[in-house]
Motif scaffolding. Sequence first.
Motif, PDB file in Angstrom:
ATOM      1  N   GLN A 166      -4.950   7.367  -3.075  1.00  0.00           N
ATOM      2  CA  GLN A 166      -5.258   6.445  -1.991  1.00  0.00           C
ATOM      3  C   GLN A 166      -6.396   5.513  -2.383  1.00  0.00           C
ATOM      4  OE1 GLN A 166      -5.979   9.071   1.361  1.00  0.00           O
ATOM      5  NE2 GLN A 166      -3.889   8.830   2.063  1.00  0.00           N
ATOM      6  N   ARG A 167      -7.429   6.052  -3.036  1.00  0.00           N
ATOM      7  CA  ARG A 167      -8.561   5.223  -3.435  1.00  0.00           C
ATOM      8  C   ARG A 167      -8.119   4.117  -4.392  1.00  0.00           C
ATOM      9  NH1 ARG A 167     -14.296   5.675  -4.280  1.00  0.00           N
ATOM     10  NH2 ARG A 167     -14.892   4.141  -5.854  1.00  0.00           N
ATOM     11  N   THR A 168      -7.333   4.487  -5.412  1.00  0.00           N
ATOM     12  CA  THR A 168      -6.872   3.498  -6.382  1.00  0.00           C
ATOM     13  C   THR A 168      -6.002   2.444  -5.705  1.00  0.00           C
ATOM     14  OG1 THR A 168      -6.944   5.120  -8.172  1.00  0.00           O
ATOM     15  CG2 THR A 168      -5.579   3.165  -8.526  1.00  0.00           C
ATOM     16  N   TYR A 187       0.833  -1.204   0.000  1.00  0.00           N
ATOM     17  CA  TYR A 187       0.000   0.000   0.000  1.00  0.00           C
ATOM     18  C   TYR A 187       0.867   1.253   0.000  1.00  0.00           C
ATOM     19  CZ  TYR A 187      -2.981   3.781   1.558  1.00  0.00           C
ATOM     20  OH  TYR A 187      -3.613   4.992   1.647  1.00  0.00           O
ATOM     21  N   ASP A 188       1.839   1.326   0.908  1.00  0.00           N
ATOM     22  CA  ASP A 188       2.635   2.551   1.022  1.00  0.00           C
ATOM     23  C   ASP A 188       3.482   2.783  -0.221  1.00  0.00           C
ATOM     24  OD1 ASP A 188       3.186   4.685   3.124  1.00  0.00           O
ATOM     25  OD2 ASP A 188       5.215   4.147   2.497  1.00  0.00           O
ATOM     26  N   ALA A 189       3.953   1.713  -0.834  1.00  0.00           N
ATOM     27  CA  ALA A 189       4.719   1.858  -2.078  1.00  0.00           C
ATOM     28  C   ALA A 189       3.828   2.401  -3.196  1.00  0.00           C
ATOM     29  CB  ALA A 189       5.321   0.513  -2.483  1.00  0.00           C
ATOM     30  N   LEU A 190       2.565   1.987  -3.231  1.00  0.00           N
ATOM     31  CA  LEU A 190       1.649   2.439  -4.274  1.00  0.00           C
ATOM     32  C   LEU A 190       1.355   3.934  -4.167  1.00  0.00           C
ATOM     33  CD1 LEU A 190      -0.956  -0.489  -4.335  1.00  0.00           C
ATOM     34  CD2 LEU A 190       0.675   0.090  -6.140  1.00  0.00           C
ATOM     35  N   VAL A 191       1.216   4.447  -2.935  1.00  0.00           N
ATOM     36  CA  VAL A 191       0.814   5.853  -2.772  1.00  0.00           C
ATOM     37  C   VAL A 191       2.003   6.809  -2.690  1.00  0.00           C
ATOM     38  CG1 VAL A 191      -1.344   5.225  -1.629  1.00  0.00           C
ATOM     39  CG2 VAL A 191       0.685   5.686  -0.231  1.00  0.00           C
ATOM     40  N   THR A 192       3.213   6.287  -2.830  1.00  0.00           N
ATOM     41  CA  THR A 192       4.414   7.120  -2.745  1.00  0.00           C
ATOM     42  C   THR A 192       5.011   7.322  -4.126  1.00  0.00           C
ATOM     43  OG1 THR A 192       4.886   6.257  -0.532  1.00  0.00           O
ATOM     44  CG2 THR A 192       6.678   7.373  -1.684  1.00  0.00           C
ATOM     45  N   VAL A 218      -6.132   1.444  -2.576  1.00  0.00           N
ATOM     46  CA  VAL A 218      -6.999   0.548  -1.798  1.00  0.00           C
ATOM     47  C   VAL A 218      -7.689  -0.442  -2.726  1.00  0.00           C
ATOM     48  CG1 VAL A 218      -9.111   0.436  -0.430  1.00  0.00           C
ATOM     49  CG2 VAL A 218      -7.345   2.097   0.146  1.00  0.00           C
ATOM     50  N   GLU A 219      -8.176   0.025  -3.866  1.00  0.00           N
ATOM     51  CA  GLU A 219      -8.830  -0.876  -4.823  1.00  0.00           C
ATOM     52  C   GLU A 219      -7.849  -1.929  -5.323  1.00  0.00           C
ATOM     53  OE1 GLU A 219     -10.284   2.019  -7.604  1.00  0.00           O
ATOM     54  OE2 GLU A 219     -12.299   1.997  -6.736  1.00  0.00           O
ATOM     55  N   MET A 220      -6.609  -1.530  -5.544  1.00  0.00           N
ATOM     56  CA  MET A 220      -5.598  -2.486  -5.998  1.00  0.00           C
ATOM     57  C   MET A 220      -5.294  -3.511  -4.911  1.00  0.00           C
ATOM     58  SD  MET A 220      -3.108   0.200  -8.035  1.00  0.00           S
ATOM     59  CE  MET A 220      -1.918  -0.998  -8.636  1.00  0.00           C
ATOM     60  N   ILE A 221      -5.212  -3.056  -3.663  1.00  0.00           N
ATOM     61  CA  ILE A 221      -5.017  -3.984  -2.540  1.00  0.00           C
ATOM     62  C   ILE A 221      -6.163  -4.996  -2.494  1.00  0.00           C
ATOM     63  CG2 ILE A 221      -5.060  -4.165  -0.009  1.00  0.00           C
ATOM     64  CD1 ILE A 221      -2.401  -3.201  -0.876  1.00  0.00           C
ATOM     65  N   MET A 222      -7.385  -4.523  -2.657  1.00  0.00           N
ATOM     66  CA  MET A 222      -8.562  -5.392  -2.597  1.00  0.00           C
ATOM     67  C   MET A 222      -8.562  -6.439  -3.707  1.00  0.00           C
ATOM     68  SD  MET A 222     -11.382  -2.435  -1.635  1.00  0.00           S
ATOM     69  CE  MET A 222     -12.811  -3.515  -1.653  1.00  0.00           C
ATOM     70  N   SER A 223      -7.889  -6.139  -4.801  1.00  0.00           N
ATOM     71  CA  SER A 223      -7.855  -7.085  -5.933  1.00  0.00           C
ATOM     72  C   SER A 223      -6.773  -8.153  -5.782  1.00  0.00           C
ATOM     73  CB  SER A 223      -7.627  -6.321  -7.244  1.00  0.00           C
ATOM     74  OG  SER A 223      -6.289  -5.834  -7.325  1.00  0.00           O
ATOM     75  N   MET A 224      -5.901  -8.013  -4.781  1.00  0.00           N
ATOM     76  CA  MET A 224      -4.734  -8.898  -4.661  1.00  0.00           C
ATOM     77  C   MET A 224      -5.000 -10.065  -3.707  1.00  0.00           C
ATOM     78  SD  MET A 224      -1.777  -5.918  -4.596  1.00  0.00           S
ATOM     79  CE  MET A 224      -0.390  -7.062  -4.621  1.00  0.00           C
ATOM     80  N   THR A 225      -6.158 -10.682  -3.829  1.00  0.00           N
ATOM     81  CA  THR A 225      -6.548 -11.749  -2.899  1.00  0.00           C
ATOM     82  C   THR A 225      -5.693 -13.007  -3.059  1.00  0.00           C
ATOM     83  OG1 THR A 225      -8.257 -12.395  -4.490  1.00  0.00           O
ATOM     84  CG2 THR A 225      -8.926 -10.953  -2.671  1.00  0.00           C
ATOM     85  N   GLU A 226      -5.066 -13.197  -4.207  1.00  0.00           N
ATOM     86  CA  GLU A 226      -4.212 -14.366  -4.395  1.00  0.00           C
ATOM     87  C   GLU A 226      -2.811 -14.132  -3.845  1.00  0.00           C
ATOM     88  OE1 GLU A 226      -4.113 -15.599  -8.428  1.00  0.00           O
ATOM     89  OE2 GLU A 226      -6.244 -16.135  -8.519  1.00  0.00           O
ATOM     90  N   GLU A 227      -2.433 -12.862  -3.664  1.00  0.00           N
ATOM     91  CA  GLU A 227      -1.075 -12.542  -3.257  1.00  0.00           C
ATOM     92  C   GLU A 227      -0.957 -12.148  -1.795  1.00  0.00           C
ATOM     93  OE1 GLU A 227       0.942  -9.880  -5.994  1.00  0.00           O
ATOM     94  OE2 GLU A 227      -0.537 -10.344  -7.530  1.00  0.00           O
ATOM     95  N   LEU A 228      -1.976 -11.476  -1.260  1.00  0.00           N
ATOM     96  CA  LEU A 228      -1.916 -10.965   0.102  1.00  0.00           C
ATOM     97  C   LEU A 228      -2.800 -11.780   1.032  1.00  0.00           C
ATOM     98  CD1 LEU A 228      -2.098  -7.136  -0.671  1.00  0.00           C
ATOM     99  CD2 LEU A 228      -0.053  -8.526  -0.275  1.00  0.00           C
ATOM    100  N   ASP A 229      -2.414 -11.862   2.282  1.00  0.00           N
ATOM    101  CA  ASP A 229      -3.188 -12.594   3.281  1.00  0.00           C
ATOM    102  C   ASP A 229      -4.532 -11.911   3.498  1.00  0.00           C
ATOM    103  OD1 ASP A 229      -3.336 -14.567   5.607  1.00  0.00           O
ATOM    104  OD2 ASP A 229      -3.589 -12.653   6.648  1.00  0.00           O
ATOM    105  N   ILE A 230      -5.615 -12.652   3.386  1.00  0.00           N
ATOM    106  CA  ILE A 230      -6.951 -12.065   3.429  1.00  0.00           C
ATOM    107  C   ILE A 230      -7.269 -11.485   4.805  1.00  0.00           C
ATOM    108  CG2 ILE A 230      -8.147 -14.207   4.001  1.00  0.00           C
ATOM    109  CD1 ILE A 230      -9.363 -11.471   1.559  1.00  0.00           C
ATOM    110  N   THR A 231      -6.799 -12.131   5.865  1.00  0.00           N
ATOM    111  CA  THR A 231      -7.053 -11.608   7.217  1.00  0.00           C
ATOM    112  C   THR A 231      -6.350 -10.281   7.434  1.00  0.00           C
ATOM    113  OG1 THR A 231      -7.295 -13.849   8.104  1.00  0.00           O
ATOM    114  CG2 THR A 231      -6.876 -12.091   9.681  1.00  0.00           C
ATOM    115  N   ALA A 232      -5.083 -10.194   7.025  1.00  0.00           N
ATOM    116  CA  ALA A 232      -4.340  -8.935   7.140  1.00  0.00           C
ATOM    117  C   ALA A 232      -4.972  -7.860   6.270  1.00  0.00           C
ATOM    118  CB  ALA A 232      -2.884  -9.153   6.748  1.00  0.00           C
TER     119      ALA A 232
END
Length: 352
Positions: A271-273, A256-261, A275-289
């Motif tokens: 920030q909105r974009t 997230y921080d790399a995306l907005v910097t 967050v949307e990109m984070i939400m799309s990364m369900t195969e790469e990022l831990d869903i609970t985190a």
Amino acid sequence: MRIDQSIKDRLDRTLVAKGTLLDDYVIDGIRKRGIHGVYISEGEEDPIPETDDIPLTPAVRHAIETTRVEDPVKVKLSESVKKRVSEGIQYLYSNSDSPEFADTSAHITGDLMKAIDLNDSLAVDISALKTSDEYTFKHSVDVATMSMIIAKKQGMSKSDVYNIGIAGLLHDMGKSKIPNEILNKPAKLNDEEFAIMKKHSELGYSILKEKREFSNHISMAVLQHHEKMNGRGYPMGCTAEKIVPYAKILSVCDVYDALVTERPYKKSFSQRTAVEMIMSMTEELDITAMRSFLATVILYPVDSTVELSNGEKARVVENKANSVLRPTVVGLESGRIYDLANDLSCASILIL
């Protein structure tokens, strides 16, 4: 004296807010940015103008007042703490072999821990903290702070929250061993350079493993913060079950921080974009985190004005923890309450 103008960076982020007391720390920071003079406030303050172009009717004001729910207060650091954190980060990245390394890490994390314990906000206010390596400092503290809040959100112990803060501060420590011509290259890295850059997580792990003060959980988090749940990360290509919990949280915050910097070779995402990109990364990022992150981030602070896709301007009156992109707003002309998260009649309305 108090400054009578806001000083902003090239991304329009406020570095020094209008009305800030000009103490020695602030003045030194302004001078380091090449600013040799500022306007100061004198006499009576001008009256605060209406914040919206649209005059608010009594009905609209009533709707705003009766639905408004205050956001959690952001973490604030005193000027003395800001200075200590700034100097501490610079020291750590310049003196990885120092016998004071562990103590310095502990002091910085302790300052962040005290600030976070005061509230449950997303980010620490570090906009005025700039060093010779602006990105490394900002990124390290942002990742540490967000990771600590997520750990707290997940109900981890104080010890775990503290340890993940240290891991966040030191997750890029290996970059201190990467040649400057690669680290600071103002263009995209070629394949050979990127292969060298990717070694920073292993180099950081090696630095920490030599220091007995750091637990294996911290060292492994530094090693694995670029691993992905689907096994397509680096350096080892671990899949979800082999990645330590700290690293799963660091990974979300790091992305997230790399995306907005903004960096010399790429523009920042909104920030909105991001967050949307984070939400799309369900195969790469831990869903609970990921869910814990989305439950703490605030994109549209209460009292801010937004434009809706139906053409109306609206005032944000409440943020919903699990609907970061869809707060409740009040139309400034109609007085209509738009519960973007739960009202099906608002399903087609977006914040632009």
